[in-house]
Motif scaffolding. Structure first.
Motif, PDB file in Angstrom:
ATOM      1  N   UNK A  42       0.873  -1.169   0.000  1.00  0.00           N
ATOM      2  CA  UNK A  42       0.000   0.000   0.000  1.00  0.00           C
ATOM      3  C   UNK A  42       0.911   1.221   0.000  1.00  0.00           C
ATOM      4  N   UNK A  43       0.314   2.416   0.034  1.00  0.00           N
ATOM      5  CA  UNK A  43       1.138   3.618  -0.081  1.00  0.00           C
ATOM      6  C   UNK A  43       0.901   4.579   1.074  1.00  0.00           C
ATOM      7  N   UNK A  44       1.987   5.034   1.680  1.00  0.00           N
ATOM      8  CA  UNK A  44       1.903   6.087   2.696  1.00  0.00           C
ATOM      9  C   UNK A  44       1.550   7.386   1.983  1.00  0.00           C
ATOM     10  N   UNK A  45       0.452   7.998   2.407  1.00  0.00           N
ATOM     11  CA  UNK A  45      -0.164   9.075   1.639  1.00  0.00           C
ATOM     12  C   UNK A  45       0.704  10.311   1.476  1.00  0.00           C
ATOM     13  N   UNK A  46       1.287  10.800   2.559  1.00  0.00           N
ATOM     14  CA  UNK A  46       2.018  12.064   2.471  1.00  0.00           C
ATOM     15  C   UNK A  46       3.422  11.893   1.902  1.00  0.00           C
TER      16      UNK A  46
ATOM     17  N   UNK B 151      -0.353  -1.205  10.854  1.00  0.00           N
ATOM     18  CA  UNK B 151      -1.283  -0.553   9.938  1.00  0.00           C
ATOM     19  C   UNK B 151      -2.697  -0.952  10.311  1.00  0.00           C
ATOM     20  N   UNK B 152      -3.542   0.034  10.601  1.00  0.00           N
ATOM     21  CA  UNK B 152      -4.968  -0.247  10.748  1.00  0.00           C
ATOM     22  C   UNK B 152      -5.639   0.115   9.436  1.00  0.00           C
TER      23      UNK B 152
ATOM     24  N   UNK C 278       2.447   7.402  25.774  1.00  0.00           N
ATOM     25  CA  UNK C 278       1.607   6.254  26.131  1.00  0.00           C
ATOM     26  C   UNK C 278       0.628   5.881  25.023  1.00  0.00           C
ATOM     27  N   UNK C 279       0.527   6.700  23.975  1.00  0.00           N
ATOM     28  CA  UNK C 279      -0.466   6.477  22.928  1.00  0.00           C
ATOM     29  C   UNK C 279       0.171   5.895  21.664  1.00  0.00           C
ATOM     30  N   UNK C 280      -0.432   4.820  21.143  1.00  0.00           N
ATOM     31  CA  UNK C 280      -0.046   4.288  19.839  1.00  0.00           C
ATOM     32  C   UNK C 280      -0.788   5.123  18.794  1.00  0.00           C
ATOM     33  N   UNK C 281      -0.238   6.281  18.500  1.00  0.00           N
ATOM     34  CA  UNK C 281      -0.939   7.361  17.784  1.00  0.00           C
ATOM     35  C   UNK C 281      -0.771   7.234  16.266  1.00  0.00           C
ATOM     36  N   UNK C 282      -1.778   7.608  15.492  1.00  0.00           N
ATOM     37  CA  UNK C 282      -1.624   7.626  14.031  1.00  0.00           C
ATOM     38  C   UNK C 282      -0.480   8.548  13.601  1.00  0.00           C
ATOM     39  N   UNK C 283       0.352   8.064  12.681  1.00  0.00           N
ATOM     40  CA  UNK C 283       1.491   8.873  12.225  1.00  0.00           C
ATOM     41  C   UNK C 283       1.417   9.211  10.735  1.00  0.00           C
ATOM     42  N   UNK C 284       0.703   8.404   9.925  1.00  0.00           N
ATOM     43  CA  UNK C 284       0.580   8.724   8.505  1.00  0.00           C
ATOM     44  C   UNK C 284      -0.598   7.963   7.909  1.00  0.00           C
ATOM     45  N   UNK C 285      -1.334   8.619   7.026  1.00  0.00           N
ATOM     46  CA  UNK C 285      -2.453   7.991   6.331  1.00  0.00           C
ATOM     47  C   UNK C 285      -1.923   7.059   5.251  1.00  0.00           C
ATOM     48  N   UNK C 286      -2.686   5.994   4.944  1.00  0.00           N
ATOM     49  CA  UNK C 286      -2.279   4.995   3.957  1.00  0.00           C
ATOM     50  C   UNK C 286      -3.435   4.753   2.995  1.00  0.00           C
ATOM     51  N   UNK C 287      -3.122   4.641   1.695  1.00  0.00           N
ATOM     52  CA  UNK C 287      -4.125   4.345   0.672  1.00  0.00           C
ATOM     53  C   UNK C 287      -3.669   3.152  -0.172  1.00  0.00           C
ATOM     54  N   UNK C 288      -4.610   2.635  -1.002  1.00  0.00           N
ATOM     55  CA  UNK C 288      -4.302   1.459  -1.819  1.00  0.00           C
ATOM     56  C   UNK C 288      -4.938   1.592  -3.192  1.00  0.00           C
ATOM     57  N   UNK C 289      -4.108   1.802  -4.191  1.00  0.00           N
ATOM     58  CA  UNK C 289      -4.531   1.857  -5.593  1.00  0.00           C
ATOM     59  C   UNK C 289      -5.795   2.703  -5.743  1.00  0.00           C
ATOM     60  N   UNK C 290      -6.828   2.119  -6.371  1.00  0.00           N
ATOM     61  CA  UNK C 290      -8.053   2.886  -6.618  1.00  0.00           C
ATOM     62  C   UNK C 290      -9.109   2.671  -5.539  1.00  0.00           C
TER      63      UNK C 290
ATOM     64  N   UNK D  20     -11.421   3.039  -2.334  1.00  0.00           N
ATOM     65  CA  UNK D  20     -11.950   4.192  -1.608  1.00  0.00           C
ATOM     66  C   UNK D  20     -11.668   4.090  -0.116  1.00  0.00           C
ATOM     67  N   UNK D  21     -11.213   2.926   0.310  1.00  0.00           N
ATOM     68  CA  UNK D  21     -10.891   2.744   1.719  1.00  0.00           C
ATOM     69  C   UNK D  21      -9.488   3.285   1.999  1.00  0.00           C
ATOM     70  N   UNK D  22      -9.105   3.235   3.256  1.00  0.00           N
ATOM     71  CA  UNK D  22      -7.820   3.798   3.681  1.00  0.00           C
ATOM     72  C   UNK D  22      -7.453   3.215   5.042  1.00  0.00           C
ATOM     73  N   UNK D  23      -6.294   3.582   5.526  1.00  0.00           N
ATOM     74  CA  UNK D  23      -5.853   3.167   6.850  1.00  0.00           C
ATOM     75  C   UNK D  23      -4.841   4.152   7.378  1.00  0.00           C
ATOM     76  N   UNK D  24      -4.192   3.789   8.463  1.00  0.00           N
ATOM     77  CA  UNK D  24      -3.154   4.661   8.998  1.00  0.00           C
ATOM     78  C   UNK D  24      -2.068   3.827   9.677  1.00  0.00           C
TER      79      UNK D  24
END
Length: 325
Positions: A11-15, A46-47, A74-86, A88-92
């Motif tokens: 998958x691809x890290x968005x930023x 990756x969620x 103490x937080x497992x915090x989101x660090x970057x958005x993730x997308x996959x090809x075409x 519409x879903x995503x993850x982080x």
């Protein structure tokens, strides 16, 4: 266990527009799946959201969390958005939980060994995390045992599922909390989750960590033939009665069915027990009576200062200042 992705998929890290390689499926829940992945030279988690939970509101919320950064370590915090090809879903991406951290439910079930000192340290770090969160004007909305991990050797904690964190009062969202930890006013639909309900959930979580028992399930529970949703709504929402309410003993733990709280409760210093009595007694009905994270930090810090080993038997004790151990 099959997942959306196969081992080796990318998958691809968005930023950063860099590839993220799927290494292993770690687990699945109602919102999506969690994978162990490799991004550049680091292993992360990756969620990935299922299509029906990948809403624009969820995406905007995660982007805001990434932009603002974690309130504390103490937080497992989101660090970057993730997308996959075409898709519409995503993850982080988020930090990967180290092997030394185990689910808090393992402690409640008595399946791990943790000293009283390290347990108090974990409680202190939990209060510290919520102090940092609330100081930023944020609320968690759904803290429970399922979102917490402990390191038994170090007394440190990690909080996961931070994608539901939001600015207090800004976005009601779909998350109301977890039964058994939800504030009564939220459970009954009279209020939305926020910092006030966080304070109640935090007190419940602290009590459960310290005693390995639910603060509202005592003798009244045993009088109910079927502990279904309606019964739990009554015991935890409509008429909550703290099992160690100082003036009302109708819901005390049963010596046979609930031995853990009867053994653990007397161990703790009076000043800590009084805060639990306040937050889980009058605080169950009046949010203004709930204890703030800073108060918990102070009380738990004092407990750690008082903590000692008995010179005669080696047991962990809390001798009062000025009195012999």
């Amino acid at each position: 266990m099959a997942g959306v992705f196969k081992v080796g998929d990318e998958v691809e890290a968005s930023s950063s527009k860099t590839p993220v390689k799927i290494l292993e499926l770690l687990g699945s829940g109602g919102q999506g799946e969690v994978y162990r992945v490799k991004h550049q030279s680091s292993e992360l988690a990756l969620k990935w959201y299922f299509d029906h939970t990948a809403t624009q509101s969820q995406r905007s919320g995660i982007e805001k969390l990434i932009e603002d950064g974690a309130p504390g370590t103490q937080f497992l915090w989101p660090v970057e958005l993730v997308t996959f090809k075409s898709s519409s879903s995503f993850g982080y991406l988020m930090p990967l939980r180290p092997p030394s951290s185990v689910a808090a439910v393992e402690h409640i079930a008595g399946r791990i060994r943790i000293s009283l000192r390290q347990l108090l340290r974990a409680c202190f770090h939990l209060a510290e995390a919520f102090h940092a969160l609330h100081s930023k004007g944020l609320c968690y909305k759904d803290i429970s045992l399922g979102n917490l991990f402990l390191d038994p050797a170090q007394g440190t904690i990690l909080i996961c599922d931070n994608d539901n964190v939001d600015v207090n009062g800004r976005n009601p969202g779909a998350v109301h909390g977890t039964p058994g930890f939800m504030a009564p006013e939220v459970l009954l639909g009279r209020s939305r989750p926020g910092t006030a309900s966080d304070l109640f959930s935090l007190a419940v979580l602290l009590f459960r960590l310290l005693t390995r028992h639910d603060p509202f399930l005592g003798r009244r529970e045993l009088q109910i033939r079927c502990l279904d949703g309606a019964a739990k709504r009554q015991l935890q929402g409509e008429d909550p009665l703290f099992v160690f309410h100082p003036e009302d003993g109708r819901n005390r733990p049963d010596p046979i069915e609930h031995p853990a709280p009867l053994l653990t409760w007397p161990i703790y210093p009076a000043h800590l027990r009084s805060l639990l009595e306040q937050s889980l007694g009058p605080g169950a009905r009046d949010p203004g009576q709930r204890v703030f994270p800073g108060q918990w930090r102070k009380a738990l810090s004092l407990c750690l200062d008082q903590h000692a080993l008995c010179p005669h038997c080696g047991q962990e004790v809390f001798p009062e200042p000025g009195l012999p151990g």
